[in-house]
Enzyme design. Structure first.
Site, PDB file in Angstrom:
ATOM      1  N   THR A   1       0.880  -1.166   0.000  1.00  0.00           N
ATOM      2  CA  THR A   1       0.000   0.000   0.000  1.00  0.00           C
ATOM      3  C   THR A   1       0.910   1.206   0.000  1.00  0.00           C
ATOM      4  OG1 THR A   1      -1.549  -1.224   1.392  1.00  0.00           O
ATOM      5  CG2 THR A   1      -1.798   1.155   1.384  1.00  0.00           C
TER       6      THR A   1
ATOM      7  N   ARG B   1     -13.084  -8.487  -1.879  1.00  0.00           N
ATOM      8  CA  ARG B   1     -12.432  -8.235  -0.585  1.00  0.00           C
ATOM      9  C   ARG B   1     -11.995  -6.766  -0.502  1.00  0.00           C
ATOM     10  NH1 ARG B   1      -7.193  -6.119   0.978  1.00  0.00           N
ATOM     11  NH2 ARG B   1      -6.631  -7.002   2.976  1.00  0.00           N
TER      12      ARG B   1
ATOM     13  N   GLY C   1      -9.803  -4.095   1.927  1.00  0.00           N
ATOM     14  CA  GLY C   1      -8.868  -4.003   3.045  1.00  0.00           C
ATOM     15  C   GLY C   1      -9.105  -2.754   3.869  1.00  0.00           C
ATOM     16  N   ASP C   2      -8.060  -2.336   4.569  1.00  0.00           N
ATOM     17  CA  ASP C   2      -8.187  -1.184   5.471  1.00  0.00           C
ATOM     18  C   ASP C   2      -8.026   0.160   4.756  1.00  0.00           C
ATOM     19  OD1 ASP C   2      -5.509  -1.728   4.929  1.00  0.00           O
ATOM     20  OD2 ASP C   2      -4.818  -1.024   6.880  1.00  0.00           O
TER      21      ASP C   2
ATOM     22  N   THR D   1      -0.019   0.243   6.422  1.00  0.00           N
ATOM     23  CA  THR D   1       0.180  -0.749   5.365  1.00  0.00           C
ATOM     24  C   THR D   1       0.238  -2.107   6.055  1.00  0.00           C
ATOM     25  OG1 THR D   1       2.587  -0.659   5.495  1.00  0.00           O
ATOM     26  CG2 THR D   1       1.568   0.846   3.967  1.00  0.00           C
ATOM     27  N   GLY D   2      -0.040  -3.149   5.293  1.00  0.00           N
ATOM     28  CA  GLY D   2      -0.012  -4.483   5.901  1.00  0.00           C
ATOM     29  C   GLY D   2      -1.348  -5.163   5.687  1.00  0.00           C
TER      30      GLY D   2
ATOM     31  N   GLY E   1      -4.784  -5.668   5.959  1.00  0.00           N
ATOM     32  CA  GLY E   1      -5.839  -4.766   6.405  1.00  0.00           C
ATOM     33  C   GLY E   1      -6.864  -5.394   7.325  1.00  0.00           C
TER      34      GLY E   1
HETATM   35  N1  GLY Z   1      -3.365  -2.617   3.659  1.00  0.00           N
HETATM   36  C1  GLY Z   1      -3.893  -2.921   2.409  1.00  0.00           C
HETATM   37  C2  GLY Z   1      -4.867  -3.983   2.383  1.00  0.00           C
HETATM   38  O1  GLY Z   1      -4.960  -4.772   3.296  1.00  0.00           O
HETATM   39  O2  GLY Z   1      -5.588  -4.072   1.412  1.00  0.00           O
END
Ligand code: GLY
Length: 334
Positions: free
Chosen positions: A194, A222, A224-225, A245-246, A248
């Protein structure tokens, strides 16, 4: 005793203190995740030239989205399980708490710009899937095939040999999919990525942009965060700003970015706030694991990062630096 000289000294000293204070308080600063070199440079260029804070965030993030060599963001991002690229992004203005986000964009390479239009041109905060793509088209964004030949090849390489296991697992949804996914997350350092960009202007306003193609080989749909305000992105100029980042799925569960900003609001130093956030992630003890990184900036421009992993860095540039420098994100263990 010469009181007049003393008076002069005091006056001189307080003027100096005010000037130093003003210099610190009015400092232009940008930080980004490690893939955000272009983004930081662009943000500094725009702000030093007297440009707008949200332009700095949007245009900075766009450069990363446009780069097909970054396989975790924008054009050239790694696709989902069915080989389709789905992009997520969000932007937040810490001066007004206005925000915009999009998820599952399939036909446009700059979700950060579409997110900004959601914020500025609609009464909504988050648009997803077909509706988000339709909105982008109506707003005049140019349609693009997001799947570059390189990303298609990597997708095919990733699913070769595993394709059968994967499709069987996909049908079952639980069980094998979770087992497969755990192995996948453990084995692929580039399974997700990210770009985060946090920017502060000379007035002390803060803004954040986040953009991603999400976890490679994710289940279609899906999210993410990154487009979830409070999880992957949050900014409030009275407290600070944070972005993640990571994996999510982890940060969504504790609203990580908002958690870190709320700690800064209570005057917890920025580094401590990041450490606390990552500690909370580790305490989730998630059976699928996956890493998490948080970056943050206080309202006065101090920055820090923390991570579940070792040797993670973020990029920092302020108005006195001619280029971004690397800063270490502190590794947190339970
Ligand atoms: N941090 C990005 C995701 O999980 O999509």
């Amino acid at each position: 005793m010469d009181y007049s000289a003393r008076k002069f000294d005091n006056a001189y000293l307080s003027t100096e203190i005010v000037l130093i204070f003003k210099r610190v308080v009015s400092m232009i600063v940008a930080i980004a995740s490690r893939n955000g070199d272009k983004a930081v440079r662009e943000a500094l260029r725009i702000l030093k030239g007297g440009g707008d804070l949200l332009d700095a965030v949007e245009k900075g993030v766009r450069l990363v989205e446009d780069d097909p060599a970054d396989t975790t963001v924008g054009y050239g991002g790694l696709p989902n399980l069915l080989g389709e690229v789905e992009l997520d992004a969000s932007i937040m203005d810490g001066a007004t708490l206005r925000t915009g986000a999009v998820a599952g964009i399939k036909h446009f390479k700059n979700p950060i710009s579409i997110a900004r239009r959601v914020m500025e041109q609609t009464p909504h905060v988050l648009l997803i899937g077909e509706g988000a793509d339709r909105f982008a088209k109506l707003q005049g964004f140019e349609e693009t095939n997001l799947l570059t030949p390189e990303a298609k090849k990597r997708y095919e390489d990733m699913v070769t040999g595993k394709a059968q296991l994967y499709s069987e697992a996909y049908r079952k949804i639980h069980g094998e999919l979770l087992e497969w996914y755990k192995k996948y997350i453990e084995s692929k350092s580039d399974s997700h990525g990210t770009v985060n960009l946090i920017v502060r202007d000379s007035e002390g306003n803060l803004a954040v942009g986040v953009s991603t193609s999400g976890t490679a080989l994710k289940m279609p749909g899906r999210i993410g965060d990154s487009p979830i305000i409070g999880a992957g992105n949050y900014a409030d100029k009275t407290a600070g700003a944070a972005a993640c980042t990571g994996r999510g799925e982890l940060s969504i569960r504790i609203c990580l970015a908002k958690h870190v900003v709320d700690l800064m609001r209570q005057r917890v130093p920025v580094q401590e706030a990041c450490i606390d956030g990552i500690r909370k992630i580790l305490q989730l003890n998630d059976p699928l694991g996956g890493g998490m990184n948080v970056l943050a900036m206080s309202r006065t421009g101090e920055t820090a990062g923390a991570s579940t992993a070792a040797e993670v860095f973020y990029l920092y540039q302020d108005e006195k630096l001619s280029e971004p420098v690397r800063k270490t994100s502190l590794q947190v263990r339970v």
